[in-house]
Scaffold this active site. Structure first.
Site: not given
Ligand code: NAD
Length: 485
Positions: A150, A174, A177, A227, A282, A376
């Site tokens: 997000f 994808k 959401e 994450s 991140c 984090e």
């Molecule tokens: P998230 O992991 O909750 O969601 C990421 C994606 O995975 C979304 O599209 C979501 O719909 C999907 N998702 C969520 N839960 C899931 C599950 N249980 N099973 C399968 N798919 C699932 O992450 P977020 O809250 O959207 O974003 C924040 C996180 O992203 C932070 O931890 C941040 O550090 C990380 N991030 C990392 C980088 C990087 O380059 N390393 C860059 C941007 C964000």
């Protein structure tokens, strides 16, 4: 509801999703209901895969110099619509307008890189014995997918889409959401730029659709950004299904501050790094380690942090749960004996009372065993620890399971090099608070911040989005035999 219900984008058309499960898309800025996003089924994904598969033969056969013409046009359209895109990005994500402008500018830079790909994928050729030539070419994989978080509704999709598509793949995106709107606008611009139908598709949803992507036999490769918890799930599931996968996870980035650091510059950088995008990056600084006596710099950090005002130069965090989680971390640290120098709890932005804001927070006298030092937080919070030596500080940095970024603030080149050599992180800053490598350098962390080989952007992405074809040819059969015949 401000906008129409979100639709999938398949085969060049926005299509309704046949589902009863829709989630509200709420603006973190002020709580406005922006739209509703459908939770697609495996059947919807299958439609997208079919459309992408149908587009692949013609798209992959088009010479790359021709394919990138579309990205030259896409770049111009991003520039034309920068303001509208930035406004939408701020609306759905909560970041302030200037940060969204920077995000769209980064999309432009990423697209510029994609237009340079013909210069970088030339392959190799060598006469390996008389009349016999070996040659390599980068071939696209086929239908590929990108799952995004997000925190950058436009930039993270553009980490993958220009390169994956310019290299000849057909992509299924994808979106998160929580912020599904910007991707729809991106689809419109790609279409206007002349991208053939089916080359770029969007399927909305959450857990179920991510699992379906990992399982679908028609998808060759999956990139994931989000994450660490989910990165692990996606990496394991996709690779178990024999797909290529690169999964970027969360982070806990350390800034090491030495007493000789330039005070004003360091304080400004520490605060900008921890509070930019409301700490939801991140690459955000989350922990600072003062090596020796840096009280004079901490005083300036406090002054700088107090200049940051929720709703003015600090955006909202994504939702109520996130605000509550961040505030819990602050309270827990306080209860454990840390000192809250600047307190962002209970922040309210004037005129946006329904928004989800956390003010800038500076926590001092944090010890390495506290949750705020280890986990984090993903909010505008900096946890300050103190050590006597650089080695002790590096040991704290190294003991963290993540490995995205680490920075040092000093005027001493020797100390800077010492950190570069020893930090257990993929991206290092020297007097830089957010050490994101710019194109053509690639982006990617280490340890639990990334699973898979290579990086997600820059030259490194070429290896991920293509496979090598090796051909051996003999053009002078009359020359007789040689050792290969
Ligand atoms: P998230 O992991 O909750 O969601 C990421 C994606 O995975 C979304 O599209 C979501 O719909 C999907 N998702 C969520 N839960 C899931 C599950 N249980 N099973 C399968 N798919 C699932 O992450 P977020 O809250 O959207 O974003 C924040 C996180 O992203 C932070 O931890 C941040 O550090 C990380 N991030 C990392 C980088 C990087 O380059 N390393 C860059 C941007 C964000």
């Amino acid at each position: 509801m401000k906008y129409q219900e979100v639709k999938n984008y398949i085969g060049g058309k926005f299509v309704e999703v046949n589902t009863n499960k829709r989630l509200d898309v709420i603006s973190p800025v002020d709580g406005t209901l922006l739209s509703k996003v459908p939770m697609s089924s495996a059947k919807d994904l299958d439609e997208a895969v079919k459309a992408a598969k149908a587009a692949f033969p013609a798209w992959s056969k088009m010479p790359i110099k021709e394919r990138v013409q579309i990205f030259f046009r896409y770049k111009t359209l991003l520039e034309r619509d920068l303001k509208a895109l930035a406004e939408l990005c701020s609306e759905e994500n909560g970041k302030i307008y200037g940060e969204s402008v920077a995000e769209i500018e980064k999309c432009i830079e990423l697209t510029e890189f994609a237009t340079s790909l013909p210069q970088l994928v030339t392959g190799e050729v060598l006469e390996v014995s008389r009349g016999v030539e070996c040659r390599t070419e980068h071939a696209p994989l086929g239908v590929v997918a990108s799952i995004v978080p997000f925190n950058f509704p436009a930039m993270v999709p553009n980490w993958t889409l220009p390169n994956a598509i310019a290299l000849g793949n057909c992509l299924i995106m994808k979106p998160s959401e929580k912020v599904p709107l910007s991707c729809g606008k991106i689809a419109e611009l790609l279409k206007e730029a002349g991208l053939p139908d089916g080359v770029f598709n969007i399927v909305h949803g959450d857990v179920d659709i991510v699992n379906a992507i990992c399982d679908h036999p028609g998808i060759e490769a999956v990139s994931f950004v989000g994450s660490t918890k989910v990165a692990k799930i996606v990496y394991q599931r996709a690779t178990q299904n024999l797909k290529r996968c690169l999964a970027l996870g969360g982070a806990k980035n350390h800034l090491l501050v030495l007493p000789d650091a330039k005070e004003d510059m360091t304080a400004a950088n520490v605060v900008a790094s921890m509070s930019g995008c409301a700490g939801q990056r991140c690459m955000a600084a989350s922990a600072m380690i003062g090596v020796g006596n840096v009280d004079h710099i901490i005083e300036k950090i406090v002054i700088e942090a107090k200049k940051i005002v929720a709703g003015k130069n600090l955006g909202a965090v994504i939702n109520k749960e996130s605000k509550e989680r961040i505030e819990r971390y602050i309270t827990e640290a306080e209860n454990q004996g840390a000192k809250i120098l600047v307190d962002g709890r209970n922040a309210v932005a004037e005129g946006k009372e329904q928004g989800t804001y956390v003010g800038p927070t500076v926590i001092d006298f944090v010890t390495p065993d506290m949750s705020v030092a280890k986990e984090e937080i993903f909010g505008p919070v900096i946890s300050i620890m103190r050590t006597n030596t650089l080695d002790e500080a590096i040991a704290i940095e190294n003991s963290n399971p993540y490995g995205n970024a680490a920075s040092i603030f000093t005027q001493n080149g020797g100390y800077a090099r010492y950190l570069i050599d020893r930090a257990s992180a993929g991206m290092i800053g020297v007097n830089v608070g957010v050490p994101v490598p710019r194109e053509p350098f690639s982006f990617g962390g280490w340890n639990e911040s990334k699973f898979g080989v290579g990086d997600i952007t820059g030259k490194s992405s070429i290896e991920f989005w293509t496979k090598l074809k090796k051909s051996t040819t003999k053009w002078n059969p009359e020359a007789g035999t040689n050792w290969m015949s």
